[in-house]
Each structure stands twice: as C-alpha cells, then as structure tokens.
Write a protein that holds these residues in place. Structure first.
Motif, PDB file in Angstrom:
ATOM      1  N   TYR A 111      54.419-104.358  34.349  1.00 33.79           N
ATOM      2  CA  TYR A 111      56.179-103.023  33.733  1.00 33.79           C
ATOM      3  C   TYR A 111      57.006-103.896  31.925  1.00 33.79           C
ATOM      4  CZ  TYR A 111      55.848-101.639  38.335  1.00 33.79           C
ATOM      5  OH  TYR A 111      55.875 -99.938  39.200  1.00 33.79           O
ATOM      6  N   ARG A 113      59.054-103.578  31.063  1.00 32.48           N
ATOM      7  CA  ARG A 113      59.954-104.190  30.587  1.00 32.48           C
ATOM      8  C   ARG A 113      60.280-105.900  31.131  1.00 32.48           C
ATOM      9  NH1 ARG A 113      60.055-100.616  35.827  1.00 32.48           N
ATOM     10  NH2 ARG A 113      60.485-102.593  37.706  1.00 32.48           N
ATOM     11  N   LYS A 114      59.296-105.751  32.062  1.00 34.79           N
ATOM     12  CA  LYS A 114      58.977-107.710  32.272  1.00 34.79           C
ATOM     13  C   LYS A 114      58.594-108.430  31.058  1.00 34.79           C
ATOM     14  CE  LYS A 114      59.367-106.538  37.290  1.00 34.79           C
ATOM     15  NZ  LYS A 114      59.294-106.848  39.018  1.00 34.79           N
ATOM     16  N   CYS A 115      57.694-107.754  30.065  1.00 37.76           N
ATOM     17  CA  CYS A 115      57.372-108.306  29.186  1.00 37.76           C
ATOM     18  C   CYS A 115      58.560-108.854  27.838  1.00 37.76           C
ATOM     19  CB  CYS A 115      56.700-107.854  28.759  1.00 37.76           C
ATOM     20  SG  CYS A 115      54.538-106.445  29.482  1.00 37.76           S
ATOM     21  N   TYR A 148      53.521-111.334  28.571  1.00 36.04           N
ATOM     22  CA  TYR A 148      53.980-111.728  30.102  1.00 36.04           C
ATOM     23  C   TYR A 148      53.191-112.818  30.865  1.00 36.04           C
ATOM     24  CZ  TYR A 148      54.284-109.906  34.855  1.00 36.04           C
ATOM     25  OH  TYR A 148      54.472-110.286  36.823  1.00 36.04           O
TER      26      TYR A 148
END
Length: 268
Positions: A111, A113-115, A148
C-alpha cells in the motif's frame, strides 16, 4: 521456427499461470485472428513478429490499432508484444510481469500509504526504469520513488514537456516487477502536485481503464506512431531517430522530393 515458435512460448507461459486460454482464436473478431485469448479476464494477447508485422509485408499504419479498437468494442483489452521485446531478457521479464498483473497475479502487494516518498538520483532512476518499464529510462528534471522496507517499489519522473511549450509532462511511471503498489500513482500526483501535467500512455499495454484515467480530466487518442527497422536486423527504433536531418546524413542518396518513410523503404 522464428516468431511462430516464440508465439507458442508466450502461449505456454500464459497457460502456465493457471488461466483458461484459447490459441489463435478466430471467433471473437469474426475471422480476424487473436493469437492468445482469455475470455475470463477479457484479455487478448498479440505476438507481433517484427518482420511479418511491418509495412514490407502489407501491414499498414492502422493494422494493429484496428484490432485493438475492435477488441475494446467487445469489452476486451488487447496487448501487443513486440518480438524484439521478447528476445530481450530484461523486457521479456517486464512483459511477464505485465501479463501476470492483468490476471491479478503478484509476488507482493504494497500500500502506497505505507511507503516513504523520496527523491531519487538519476543513476538509480535509470536502473529502475530500464529494469521495470518497457520504454526504459529517459532523462528528466525530477525523479521520485516510493520506498518500502528500504526498497524502491514504484517510481515517477517528470519535467517540461518534450513536445509543447508552457506544458509539463510526466515521462515515466512504473512499479517494481511482480509488485502491486496500491495507490502509488495517486500518491505521486497528490503529493507532487502533478494534476496539470501531460502524460502519454501506450495502448499496446495500457487499456481504457488504466490508472491514469482516474486522475486526468481530459483525454485524447493520438494516431499510431511508427518505428523504423533495418531489414535483416528488425530492431525497432523510435521515429525520432529518422528525422529528415538525420536521414540526410545517414543516406547517401537521400531524395528530398519524397517522404522520409519512402526514403527509408528505398534504402532498406
């Protein structure tokens, strides 16, 4: 032998993914052949041999486009693999990743948004795009990536338009082979303020519902571009390599009274 053997190899690869495919279907387009067809995923795949798909063998400028649009009218996307790309080990792996993605097959899903959004040096961008984008790297003013667990999983490059004044252009966007980076393009556009930029999508592998269509207000379909190839080697080069000025230098008997393409055909 030749492209027919390679087409079989592509068919066997697709079949190995566990999907139901038809080899050389002639029903969906009323007699026109589609090399590989998968009804379950509304997807067709064409393997375009460089020699047999050239103007020397009767394929006009709209031959491939016509098939693409006829398939889209049926609600299917049609991929076009160039033989030269399948011959290239790096681009073959990119194509395998694209095909698997069309069937929803990924090594890993991440995702956005997690990067972490990071600026990237041109040297790193060159390697990433050469290994993950069919068109490879081109110089840009800016390169940004999504990181990530310490690895770049998606990247974008942009700068002034190559073709028009007072415009800006997104040159490249790609994700790491085998990865689905959910929300990557949207994160780039919103965080880097790229809403007013121009972007070109290649219809050989980008369908009408590709991710770009969700973020841009206007869309225009351009005529097909052409590639030039030396007879015998059949290694396609972008038309920008065959401008009048370049051909006048490359061809000793250049004839200014005829088109650049006719000069090319007259000189192999």
């Amino acid at each position: 032998s030749g492209s027919s053997y390679k087409e079989t190899v592509v068919y066997q690869f697709v079949k190995s993914l566990g999907v139901t495919v038809i080899d050389r279907d002639r029903t969906i387009l009323n007699g026109l052949e589609i090399d590989i067809l998968c009804h379950d995923h509304k997807l067709g795949i064409e393997f375009d041999g460089m020699r047999w798909h050239s103007v020397l063998y009767g394929k006009d400028r709209n031959f491939h486009l016509n098939k693409t649009e006829l398939m889209e009218e049926k609600g299917y996307q049609l991929l076009h693999i160039f033989e030269s790309e399948w011959d290239d080990p790096v681009k073959q792996e990119i194509w395998k990743s694209i095909i698997k993605a069309k069937f929803g097959i990924f090594d890993e899903k991440v995702y956005a948004r997690k990067c972490l959004l990071v600026e990237v040096e041109s040297k790193i961008a060159r390697q990433f795009f050469d290994e993950n984008h069919l068109a490879g790297f081109i110089p840009a003013r800016h390169y940004y990536g999504l990181q990530y667990n310490g690895q770049i999983v998606s990247m974008i490059s942009f700068g002034p338009s190559r073709f028009a004044k007072n415009e800006n252009e997104i040159y490249r966007f790609a994700s790491l082979k085998g990865h689905s980076v959910i929300g990557a393009f949207g994160k780039f556009v919103s965080n880097l303020k790229l809403h007013d930029y121009v972007l070109f999508a290649d219809r050989r592998f980008s369908g009408p519902d590709c991710v770009y269509s969700k973020f841009f207000f206007s869309k225009k379909i351009l005529p097909p571009i052409w590639y030039g190839m030396e007879v015998g080697s059949y290694e396609p080069k972008n038309r920008l390599n065959f401008t009048k000025q370049k051909l006048m230098t490359a061809i000793s008997n250049y004839d200014e009274s005829i088109s650049s393409i006719d000069n090319m055909l007259d000189n192999g």
